[in-house]
Design a protein around this motif. Structure first.
Motif, short mmCIF file in Angstrom:
data_model
loop_
_atom_site.label_atom_id
_atom_site.label_comp_id
_atom_site.label_asym_id
_atom_site.label_seq_id
_atom_site.Cartn_x
_atom_site.Cartn_y
_atom_site.Cartn_z
N GLU A 150 0.84 -1.18 0.00
CA GLU A 150 0.00 0.00 0.00
C GLU A 150 0.88 1.25 0.00
O GLU A 150 2.06 1.20 0.36
CB GLU A 150 -0.91 0.00 1.24
N THR A 151 0.29 2.36 -0.41
CA THR A 151 1.03 3.62 -0.48
C THR A 151 1.65 3.99 0.86
O THR A 151 2.79 4.44 0.92
CB THR A 151 0.09 4.75 -0.93
N LYS A 152 0.93 3.74 1.93
CA LYS A 152 1.43 4.06 3.26
C LYS A 152 2.66 3.23 3.60
O LYS A 152 3.64 3.74 4.15
CB LYS A 152 0.34 3.81 4.30
N GLU A 153 2.62 1.95 3.24
CA GLU A 153 3.75 1.07 3.52
C GLU A 153 4.98 1.50 2.73
O GLU A 153 6.10 1.50 3.26
CB GLU A 153 3.39 -0.37 3.17
N ILE A 154 4.78 1.87 1.47
CA ILE A 154 5.89 2.31 0.63
C ILE A 154 6.51 3.57 1.21
O ILE A 154 7.74 3.72 1.25
CB ILE A 154 5.42 2.56 -0.81
N LYS A 155 5.67 4.48 1.67
CA LYS A 155 6.17 5.72 2.27
C LYS A 155 6.99 5.43 3.51
O LYS A 155 8.06 6.04 3.73
CB LYS A 155 4.99 6.64 2.62
N GLU A 156 6.52 4.50 4.34
CA GLU A 156 7.26 4.14 5.55
C GLU A 156 8.61 3.51 5.21
O GLU A 156 9.62 3.78 5.87
CB GLU A 156 6.42 3.18 6.40
N ILE A 157 8.61 2.67 4.18
CA ILE A 157 9.86 2.03 3.76
C ILE A 157 10.85 3.08 3.25
O ILE A 157 12.05 3.04 3.57
CB ILE A 157 9.59 0.98 2.66
N LYS A 158 10.35 4.03 2.47
CA LYS A 158 11.21 5.11 1.96
C LYS A 158 11.83 5.90 3.10
O LYS A 158 13.03 6.20 3.09
CB LYS A 158 10.40 6.05 1.07
N GLU A 159 11.01 6.25 4.08
CA GLU A 159 11.50 7.04 5.21
C GLU A 159 12.54 6.26 6.02
O GLU A 159 13.52 6.83 6.50
CB GLU A 159 10.33 7.45 6.11
N LEU A 160 12.31 4.97 6.17
CA LEU A 160 13.24 4.13 6.92
C LEU A 160 14.59 4.07 6.23
O LEU A 160 15.65 4.22 6.86
CB LEU A 160 12.66 2.73 7.10
N TRP A 161 14.57 3.85 4.91
CA TRP A 161 15.81 3.83 4.13
C TRP A 161 16.49 5.19 4.18
O TRP A 161 17.71 5.27 4.38
CB TRP A 161 15.51 3.46 2.68
N LYS A 162 15.73 6.24 3.98
CA LYS A 162 16.27 7.60 3.96
C LYS A 162 16.97 7.93 5.27
O LYS A 162 18.09 8.44 5.29
CB LYS A 162 15.15 8.60 3.69
N GLU A 163 16.31 7.61 6.37
CA GLU A 163 16.88 7.89 7.69
C GLU A 163 18.17 7.11 7.92
O GLU A 163 19.17 7.66 8.40
CB GLU A 163 15.85 7.52 8.77
N LYS A 164 18.16 5.84 7.55
CA LYS A 164 19.34 4.99 7.75
C LYS A 164 20.50 5.43 6.87
O LYS A 164 21.66 5.48 7.31
CB LYS A 164 18.97 3.54 7.46
N LEU A 165 20.21 5.75 5.61
CA LEU A 165 21.26 6.16 4.67
C LEU A 165 21.89 7.48 5.09
O LEU A 165 23.11 7.63 5.08
CB LEU A 165 20.67 6.27 3.26
N GLU A 166 21.05 8.44 5.45
CA GLU A 166 21.57 9.75 5.86
C GLU A 166 22.38 9.63 7.14
O GLU A 166 23.46 10.24 7.27
CB GLU A 166 20.41 10.74 6.06
N ASP A 167 21.88 8.86 8.08
CA ASP A 167 22.58 8.69 9.34
C ASP A 167 23.96 8.06 9.12
O ASP A 167 24.96 8.51 9.67
CB ASP A 167 21.75 7.81 10.28
N MET A 168 24.00 7.04 8.28
CA MET A 168 25.27 6.37 8.01
C MET A 168 26.22 7.29 7.26
O MET A 168 27.43 7.33 7.54
CB MET A 168 25.03 5.09 7.22
N HIS A 169 25.70 8.04 6.31
CA HIS A 169 26.55 8.92 5.49
C HIS A 169 27.19 10.01 6.33
O HIS A 169 28.42 10.19 6.32
CB HIS A 169 25.74 9.54 4.37
N TYR A 170 26.38 10.75 7.07
CA TYR A 170 26.92 11.90 7.81
C TYR A 170 27.74 11.47 9.02
O TYR A 170 28.67 12.16 9.42
CB TYR A 170 25.78 12.84 8.20
#
Length: 277
Positions: free
Chosen positions: A199-219
């Motif tokens: 569902e759209t909500k699930e996809i949004k949650e997955i995107k946010e989870l990836w985004k948070e993890k990637l940014e945290d690891m990068h910086y």
């Protein structure tokens, strides 16, 4: 009949659940093989053909299939780490055929479905292989956020052709059964042909989870990047600073903050030295 089909047939109830439990227990107790003082290889819990069988038997969405991918990923990365250290084409204490079989099985799983999770990033960060980094950063994540996919799948492998032929023959059997009035489709056929729809909500949650993890690891890696390979660091930097939505604007703000922090640290160090003198 495969030996695993035979074993599976002997389990009376909830065979898939029991198979999954047994595999988890066994794979978690497989000891790493020490190659050098600081390099270990994580062996697969079973032969590559077992992972192929699991994918055929239970389908891409089964829990045991996800566990198999986790095991494949850990082994594939551990082999890559050893190759980085030795500069050999084949890992030490492993023949070329076995190494190729492991690599091919990993490719097959990548071709079938995105099994990558944010929790895998720490493991993947030690890899330098484009066969591992490419599917993640240039295909799955690119597709997830809706930008151009630059790493094309499927990856070529010897076993892949056999799986594709098997899937095609299964599809033909289903079509023939329907045309002949046979509406009965086995559970395995339903699993293999069904596509998991989020569902759209699930996809949004997955995107946010990836985004948070990637940014945290990068910086965080800017200050503490020990253990992260340069190819991974480069893929991570490009994705976070250039490809994520609003990445450029956010990157500028963070880089400005980092620059100010460095200047402050430099001035403080100079001030401390002057006070000592």
């Amino acid at each position: 009949m495969d030996i695993w089909d035979f074993i599976f047939s002997l389990i009376p109830d909830k065979a898939e659940t029991k198979f999954n439990k047994a595999f988890n227990h066994y794979s978690s107790n497989v000891a790493s093989i020490i190659i050098f003082s600081d390099i270990r290889i994580k062996p697969l819990a079973s032969s590559p053909k077992f992972y192929d069988w699991v994918l055929r038997k239970f389908g891409a969405d089964a829990p045991i299939t996800a566990q198999c991918f986790n095991d494949l990923l850990e082994t594939r990365v551990s082999l890559d780490i050893q190759l980085q250290a030795s500069n050999f084409e084949v890992p030490i204490r492993m023949n070329q055929r076995t190494f190729k079989a492991i690599c091919d099985t990993f490719k097959i799983y990548c071709n079938v479905k995105n099994f990558f999770l944010p929790s895998h990033l720490e493991t993947i960060s030690r890899s330098a292989s484009h066969e591992i980094l490419g599917p993640l950063f240039e295909h799955y994540l690119a597709d997830l956020i809706g930008i151009e996919v630059t790493y094309q799948l499927p990856m070529e492998s010897i076993e892949d052709l056999d799986i594709m032929q098997t899937e095609e023959s299964n599809d033909m059997e289903i079509i023939e059964n329907v045309l002949n009035g046979d509406q009965t489709i086995s559970q395995n056929d339903q699993i293999s042909s069904a596509k998991r729809k989020l569902e759209t909500k699930e996809i949004k949650e997955i995107k946010e989870l990836w985004k948070e993890k990637l940014e945290d690891m990068h910086y965080n890696s800017i200050y503490n990047g020990s253990g992260i390979t340069n190819p991974f660091r480069n893929c991570l930097r490009i994705f976070v600073e250039e490809k994520l939505p609003y990445a450029e604007e956010k990157s500028k703000r963070i880089n400005n903050c980092l620059s100010k922090r460095r200047k402050y640290s430099t001035k403080k160090s100079e001030s401390d030295e002057d006070s000592k003198q």
